[in-house]
Design an enzyme around this catalytic site. Structure first.
Site, PDB file in Angstrom:
ATOM      1  N   PRO A  87       0.796  -1.103   0.024  1.00 46.70           N
ATOM      2  CA  PRO A  87       0.079  -0.013   0.144  1.00 46.70           C
ATOM      3  C   PRO A  87       0.915   1.420  -0.031  1.00 46.70           C
ATOM      4  CG  PRO A  87      -0.188  -0.989   2.247  1.00 46.70           C
ATOM      5  CD  PRO A  87       0.636  -1.966   1.026  1.00 46.70           C
ATOM      6  N   GLU A 114       2.176  -8.200   8.599  1.00 50.03           N
ATOM      7  CA  GLU A 114       2.243  -6.792   8.569  1.00 50.03           C
ATOM      8  C   GLU A 114       3.071  -6.285   7.374  1.00 50.03           C
ATOM      9  OE1 GLU A 114       1.024  -4.378  10.552  1.00 50.03           O
ATOM     10  OE2 GLU A 114      -0.146  -6.026  11.320  1.00 50.03           O
ATOM     11  N   ARG A 151      -4.719  -7.765 -20.584  1.00 48.47           N
ATOM     12  CA  ARG A 151      -5.494  -7.309 -21.791  1.00 48.47           C
ATOM     13  C   ARG A 151      -4.834  -6.267 -22.893  1.00 48.47           C
ATOM     14  NH1 ARG A 151     -10.271  -6.222 -20.769  1.00 48.47           N
ATOM     15  NH2 ARG A 151     -10.687  -4.128 -21.990  1.00 48.47           N
ATOM     16  N   ASP A 166     -11.160   2.030 -24.286  1.00 48.52           N
ATOM     17  CA  ASP A 166     -11.379   1.565 -23.073  1.00 48.52           C
ATOM     18  C   ASP A 166     -11.141   3.110 -22.323  1.00 48.52           C
ATOM     19  OD1 ASP A 166     -12.276  -0.834 -22.883  1.00 48.52           O
ATOM     20  OD2 ASP A 166     -10.275  -1.644 -22.304  1.00 48.52           O
TER      21      ASP A 166
HETATM   22  N1  SAM Z   1       1.576  -2.897   7.475  1.00 51.74           N
HETATM   23  C1  SAM Z   1       1.356  -2.625   6.144  1.00 51.74           C
HETATM   24  C2  SAM Z   1       1.317  -1.284   6.068  1.00 51.74           C
HETATM   25  O1  SAM Z   1       0.719  -0.499   6.574  1.00 51.74           O
HETATM   26  O2  SAM Z   1       1.959  -0.661   4.775  1.00 51.74           O
HETATM   27  C3  SAM Z   1       0.373  -3.393   5.376  1.00 51.74           C
HETATM   28  C4  SAM Z   1       0.229  -4.885   5.224  1.00 51.74           C
HETATM   29  S1  SAM Z   1      -0.897  -5.485   4.390  1.00 51.74           S
HETATM   30  C5  SAM Z   1      -2.027  -5.785   5.839  1.00 51.74           C
HETATM   31  C6  SAM Z   1      -0.206  -7.171   3.864  1.00 51.74           C
HETATM   32  C7  SAM Z   1       0.180  -7.215   2.452  1.00 51.74           C
HETATM   33  O3  SAM Z   1      -1.093  -6.864   1.479  1.00 51.74           O
HETATM   34  C8  SAM Z   1       1.379  -5.950   1.856  1.00 51.74           C
HETATM   35  O4  SAM Z   1       2.473  -6.531   2.084  1.00 51.74           O
HETATM   36  C9  SAM Z   1       0.872  -6.056   0.457  1.00 51.74           C
HETATM   37  O5  SAM Z   1       1.601  -7.007  -0.329  1.00 51.74           O
HETATM   38  C10 SAM Z   1      -0.544  -6.466   0.535  1.00 51.74           C
HETATM   39  N2  SAM Z   1      -1.406  -4.880   0.240  1.00 51.74           N
HETATM   40  C11 SAM Z   1      -2.302  -4.492   0.987  1.00 51.74           C
HETATM   41  N3  SAM Z   1      -2.941  -3.383   0.444  1.00 51.74           N
HETATM   42  C12 SAM Z   1      -2.233  -3.233  -0.553  1.00 51.74           C
HETATM   43  C13 SAM Z   1      -2.485  -2.204  -1.504  1.00 51.74           C
HETATM   44  N4  SAM Z   1      -3.304  -1.194  -1.219  1.00 51.74           N
HETATM   45  N5  SAM Z   1      -1.933  -2.239  -2.652  1.00 51.74           N
HETATM   46  C14 SAM Z   1      -1.074  -3.494  -2.895  1.00 51.74           C
HETATM   47  N6  SAM Z   1      -0.703  -4.226  -2.053  1.00 51.74           N
HETATM   48  C15 SAM Z   1      -1.429  -4.247  -0.937  1.00 51.74           C
END
Ligand code: SAM
Length: 228
Positions: A87, A114, A151, A166
């Site tokens: 994220p 995490e 795609r 698109d």
């Molecule tokens: N503690 C982390 C933070 O706050 O940055 C979040 C960890 S999340 C619960 C677990 C995993 O989900 C991440 O390591 C990532 O691979 C994936 N993930 C969660 N949200 C995401 C997003 N918006 N975009 C891409 N990957 C995401």
């Protein structure tokens, strides 16, 4: 193109990879998609890939070693584009999807818990987010990226589909679409679409695409003007 996904939950991808355009693109040899369970690269006997955080706190952190070992096991890992799903990364959009569709080999790393031990960053090229919200794992983001990118690979879409019209492809939203019946509860299809005049239809579609972009996403129009 080849796409490799590193995940702790390979089973999530089974139906996705066997459905619709993604299935067809693989069968046509346009894309090869490989899913690797990086738990297999844990070195301890319980195949544990996570551990508690240094400094304390709730939640588990994915260790660097199984990710690094899984990456090393991939053919052509050095030259592949290695993307950590997180994220905290840059936000994925159509322009990024277009860029990625030209890669020869894309490796997507899906986290959980995490997130990753910070040292994982030494082995990746970039970090990518699918939006400003936190999901449980990187599997849905990986599927979003695979779908949007596949795609766009030449030959993935059939003759009747196209990505050029698109939304976002040329900086505008898609124009309004209609199909039978001609009239539903008093709502009619615009006459121009039945005129058979292809020039007029094209002109109408362009105008409508511009109009609805202005109404729904004025930010896109502004960006388009800045790039002109
Ligand atoms: N503690 C982390 C933070 O706050 O940055 C979040 C960890 S999340 C619960 C677990 C995993 O989900 C991440 O390591 C990532 O691979 C994936 N993930 C969660 N949200 C995401 C997003 N918006 N975009 C891409 N990957 C995401």
């Amino acid at each position: 193109m080849k796409i490799t996904v590193l995940t702790l939950f390979p089973e999530i991808f089974a139906n996705f990879l066997q459905t619709s355009i993604i299935k067809r693109a693989q069968n046509a040899g346009v894309v090869t998609i490989e899913v690797i369970d990086f738990r297999e690269y844990a070195t301890n006997k319980h195949k544990q890939v996570d551990d508690s955080a240094y400094g304390g706190g709730p939640g588990m952190v994915i260790s660097v070693e199984p990710i690094h070992r899984a990456l090393l096991s991939i053919d052509g890992f050095e030259s592949a584009n290695k993307v950590l799903l997180s994220p905290q990364g840059e936000t994925f959009d159509q322009a990024t999807a277009i860029k990625m569709a030209s890669y020869e080999h894309l490796i997507l790393i899906a986290g959980h818990y995490e997130g990753f031990d910070e040292r994982v960053y030494a082995f990746v090229d970039s970090e990518l987010s699918i939006g400003d919200y936190v999901l449980t794992g990187g599997e849905l983001p990986a599927m979003v990226v695979i779908d949007a990118v596949t795609r766009l690979i030449p030959g993935a879409l059939g003759k009747v589909e196209s990505f050029e019209q698109d939304s976002f492809y040329n900086g505008l939203l898609d124009f309004p679409q209609y199909t039978r019946p001609y009239e539903y509860l008093g709502m009619k299809v615009p006459d121009v679409l039945l005129s058979g005049n292809h020039q007029e239809i094209e002109k109408w579609r362009q105008e409508e695409a511009r109009k609805r972009t202005k109404n729904k996403r004025p930010d896109l129009l502004k960006k388009r003007q800045q790039n002109d």
